[in-house]
Design an enzyme around this catalytic site. Sequence first.
Site, PDB file in Angstrom:
ATOM      1  N   ARG A  76       0.815  -1.218   0.000  1.00  0.00           N
ATOM      2  CA  ARG A  76       0.000   0.000   0.000  1.00  0.00           C
ATOM      3  C   ARG A  76       0.845   1.263   0.000  1.00  0.00           C
ATOM      4  NH1 ARG A  76      -3.124  -1.727   5.017  1.00  0.00           N
ATOM      5  NH2 ARG A  76      -2.032  -3.707   4.932  1.00  0.00           N
ATOM      6  N   GLU A 113       1.906  -6.630  13.066  1.00  0.00           N
ATOM      7  CA  GLU A 113       0.776  -6.869  13.963  1.00  0.00           C
ATOM      8  C   GLU A 113       0.173  -8.253  13.769  1.00  0.00           C
ATOM      9  OE1 GLU A 113      -2.668  -4.307  13.584  1.00  0.00           O
ATOM     10  OE2 GLU A 113      -3.446  -4.945  15.517  1.00  0.00           O
TER      11      GLU A 113
END
Length: 188
Positions: A76, A113
Site C-alpha cells: 500500500r 501486527e
Amino acid sequence: MTETHSTAVRGDSGPQVARLVASRVLDVPDFPKPGVLFKDLMPLFADGDVFREVIDGIIDHHGRDSFDIVVGIEARGFVIAAAIAYATGMGVVPVRKAGKLPRPAYSASYALEYGEATLEVHQDAFTAGHRVLVVDDVLATGGTAEATLDLVERAGGTVAGFTVLLELGFLGGRERLAGRPVHALLTV
Ligand SMILES: O=P(O)(O)OC[C@H]1O[C@H](OP(=O)(O)OP(=O)(O)O)[C@H](O)[C@@H]1O
Ligand SMILES: Nc1ncnc2[nH]cnc12
C-alpha cells in the site's frame, strides 16, 4: 464494516487533516486474523480530491527541498510513494517483500501486527547521501517501518522523513522508532 468514528481526532498535521483521513478509513473486524481490527484506507485512495489533498499535505509538511527520492513499502505504500514522486518530479524506490527483486538486495526480517515477513531493497537503490522520504499507509507495531528504515541506511540512504497516513498509537510503533522522524496524519 463500520466507519471510524472518533471524538478526539489528532495527527501531526493538525485536526483538519486528521479528520479528513479519518473520514476515509473503514474498520474491518477480524481481518486478516481474528482479533485484528483492520484499518482499510482504500476509500481514501479511491477519492481523488482527498488523495490529492493528502499527498500535497505530505509534500508541504516535509518541504520538497528536504528529500531527493521516495521509498514506498509494499504494497500500500507504493500508491503513496508513486504519487509523491510524480508530484515532485522525483524517483521512487520500492521496498519489496522477499523474493521479488531481481538483483542483489539487502534483507530484513521482522514481525508485524498480524504475522512475520521479510523486506528487501536493491543494494544499489541509493547514491551515497541520498535523502530519502519513506512512506506507508499504516504504522502499527513499527516492525515494518523499523526494518525499512534500517534497509534504507544499509543501502546508503539517509532517512529524511517517515510519513504514514494512519498510526495505531496503542501498538507503540512510534516508541519503537524512537530517534527516527515519525509523521502521522492521523493517530488513533
Ligand atoms: O507496524 P507494523 O505492525 O509492522 O504493520 C504495518 C504494516 O502492515 C501493513 O502491511 P502488510 O505487511 O499487511 O502489507 P500489504 O500492504 O502488502 O498489505 C501496512 O501497510 C504496513 O506496512
Ligand atoms: N490493523 C491494521 N490495519 C491495517 N494495516 C495494518 N498493518 C498492521 N496492522 C494493521
